[in-house]
Structures are given as structure tokens and as C-alpha cells.
Design an enzyme around this catalytic site. Sequence first.
Site, short mmCIF file in Angstrom:
data_model
loop_
_atom_site.label_atom_id
_atom_site.label_comp_id
_atom_site.label_asym_id
_atom_site.label_seq_id
_atom_site.Cartn_x
_atom_site.Cartn_y
_atom_site.Cartn_z
N TYR A 161 0.81 -1.22 0.00
CA TYR A 161 0.00 0.00 0.00
C TYR A 161 0.85 1.27 0.00
O TYR A 161 0.30 2.38 0.00
CB TYR A 161 -0.93 0.02 1.22
CG TYR A 161 -2.06 -0.97 1.17
CD1 TYR A 161 -2.19 -1.87 0.12
CD2 TYR A 161 -3.01 -1.03 2.18
CE1 TYR A 161 -3.22 -2.79 0.08
CE2 TYR A 161 -4.05 -1.95 2.15
CZ TYR A 161 -4.14 -2.83 1.11
OH TYR A 161 -5.16 -3.74 1.07
N LYS A 231 2.66 -13.66 6.55
CA LYS A 231 2.64 -14.69 5.50
C LYS A 231 4.08 -15.12 5.21
O LYS A 231 4.50 -15.28 4.06
CB LYS A 231 1.97 -14.13 4.23
CG LYS A 231 1.67 -15.16 3.15
CD LYS A 231 0.73 -16.24 3.59
CE LYS A 231 0.48 -17.23 2.45
NZ LYS A 231 -0.21 -18.46 2.93
#
Length: 424
Positions: A161, A231
Site C-alpha cells: 500500500y 505470510k
Amino acid sequence: MQYQHINVPEQGQNITIDERGDWQIPLEPIIAYIDGDGVGLDVMPVMRNVVNRAVEHCYKTARKIHWMQVYNGEQAAKLYDGDWFPQETINAVRTCKIAIKGPLTTPLGGGFRSLNVALRQEMDLFVNMRTIKGFSALPSPLKNPFLTNITVLRDSSEDVYSGIEWQAGSIESEKMLDFLCEEMGVTRLRFTQECGIGIKNISKEGSERLVRYAINYALKNNSNSLTIVHKGNVLKFTDGAFKRWGFALAKKEFKAINHQNGRWLLIERSDQEPLIIKEVIADNMLQQCLMHPEQFDVVATTNQNGDFLADMLSAQVGGVGIMPAANLNNEVAFFEPTHGTFERIAGQNKANPSSSILSAVLMLKFMKWDKAAILIENALEKTFASSQVTFDLAPNKDDSNNSISNNSITLSCTDFAQKVIEHF
């Protein structure tokens, strides 16, 4: 300080932060507010009324908030000759240290990509906080939504982002593809024609400051656990590094020790059980939050993972439209509803003020004015349970997940806020 369009209250004191980094909240603090755009003009005044009445109810004349209006968005553009983002608003918020705002629109045809993003970036508000708590009376796909009570602390300064990307087919994208394949020896790009490129950046400094904030938050709020969500099983040098840097910081700065299971950490506390620091892979976290949300308390995670997780959790307990949020750093705390401007109902006194009210609850808890915060929270739950709600929460006859009575009464924005006050 003198301002062009901002009127400083004649009474009240500014919040300060001492040498140890502890926030000093006076009994009559000055708090900045931005009404915002669209339904912000409907929900923000009633929010302030609810807060004022709760503070008066709990503390009589011993405490009082002095509100100072500052401007951003459409209101700012009208006052500041088209400037949607006046610098004096930033200066005033930095002086007040705590602010609360309504939803903001974004200029069409150019300007800032998002005024909300611009605020966060300009002030380096690197923590996005979402507190997701279930109310048993609200519609939910879960059988026991009240088991969900999770605070998500999401980094808002890095990750995908951050906006570092190049359009497919552009000269910049082709240069980056050439560099990756020819200079860096990348061979795993399956398709190199018409390929957009983005960069996921996770730094040690950014990871450490987010995890440091999260651990301090968990300790100060007597949380049972802090879960680091990542992750790292696939993204070993970004998400995986976030987890590794976070665990290393916990050991170095907070004297965390290894948990007996060999995967987690413990921070010993003299007066209660240790703070458990867990780690969960992001996709597993989404599953576990659906099946066993009660096992999570505070969560620290990266930008994109936090976005997905917070919105999913919100859907479990009534939707993003009633959830509170805050954007924070160690010097400024900015509270806000999570919904948008809803222009189609703006000015009709129909909007649900719950998100703004709960954002104020979050603000009061941050100020350690817990008595007023809990009063509002309990009153809001009683109002939901009474089946007197705004139009968006009124039950649909075909909605089996909605526990609000089919005999519910639909209230205006101001009448709903008044019902909350009546439950004090």
C-alpha cells in the site's frame, strides 16, 4: 498560537507527553475535531453530544472536553480558497495531540488520492487501530458474535500500500522487468509481457516500531495475548522478516522468553499471567477468527494483511459501518469512523452514528476516561437490544442472521443518539 480560521477555546488545556512518553491528559483537555463531509455533518454533532453527556454523567463538573473545530475536505476548501488540506489543521492537531474526525471525500479530477491517506502520511500515523467487538443484538453470520473482541494494530506506512508500482506496458514497467531479469537474474516471472509491477517493502525499523507499539499497548491494557500475523511461509524476506524482527525486539526490549511450545514467547508480569506472544500465518488467521475468535486479543500485522483481517472481523460483528478506528503514532492520536461519506443520505438525518460514537469510546479509553467509555458502550448495546435502530440495522424479513426484532423501530440519527443517552 494564532490561526486563520480555527478558534481556540477560551478554556481548557492542551494534552502533553512527558519525558517517558506517557500521555498527560488534563481534566479539561482541548480536543480537535473535523466534522468531515457527507454524513459526517450528521453524525459528528450527535457524537459530541453523547460524549459530553456521558462525561457529565460520570464526572459531574470535575472533567470536561473543550472541542476545537479544525477543517479538512470540502469544508476546508470553502474556507481556504480551494485548499482541501490546510497546513494549519495539521499544526492544530499536532498541538492538541488528540483529534477525532468524520468521513472525508476526495477531490475529483486530481489532488490527493485520499485525504485519509494524506493525513496518515503527512503526520506519519504509522499505527492503524481497529477494535472489533461483537454485540449480541446485531446481525452476524456467527452464532456467538460476542466472542469476538479483537484489537487489530496494523502498520500503515509500508507494504504494497506504499504505492510503489508501475502500469503494465509502461516504459517504467519495461525497465523494471529488464532490470529484474537481466541484472538480478529473476527467472520465475511466468509472463513478462503487459505485466504490472509493484514493490512490497517491509523494513526492520517499520516492523520494530509497530511491534513495539503493540507490545506496549497489550501490556498497558492487561491483554492476555499478542498475535503477530504474517505470510512468512511464502514471503520469507518481507512478512517473514516482520515476524522475526518482531520476536527479536520482544526478547531484546521486553525480556521475552521462549514459550514451552517452542514457537511462541512469554513476557512475565508480576501481578498477572504472562503476556503470550503468538504467531499465525495470515490465511490460517482468517479461518481461526471465524471458528475460534475468543483465542485472540491484540493482533499486530502488516498493512495488507491488517486490511483484510480487520474488514473480515468487522463483517462478523455487524459490518464495517459501525466499527471504530484510530490512526496513531507516539505523539498524535486521530480517531475516526470506518465508513465513508454516504452522500446519498447526507443531510437527511438518517445515518447511523454508531461508528463515530464507538470511535469516541476508543478515544475515551485512550485517555483513560474508562468510566465514561464503558457507560457509552453499555448504553449503545442496550439501544441495539431494544430494537430501536437506524434504518441500516432494521431487519430484513429474509435475513435469518439478524437478531433485531422484526417489530423494531427505525430512528433518525439524532433520535438514536438520544436513545443511547437515555440508557445512561
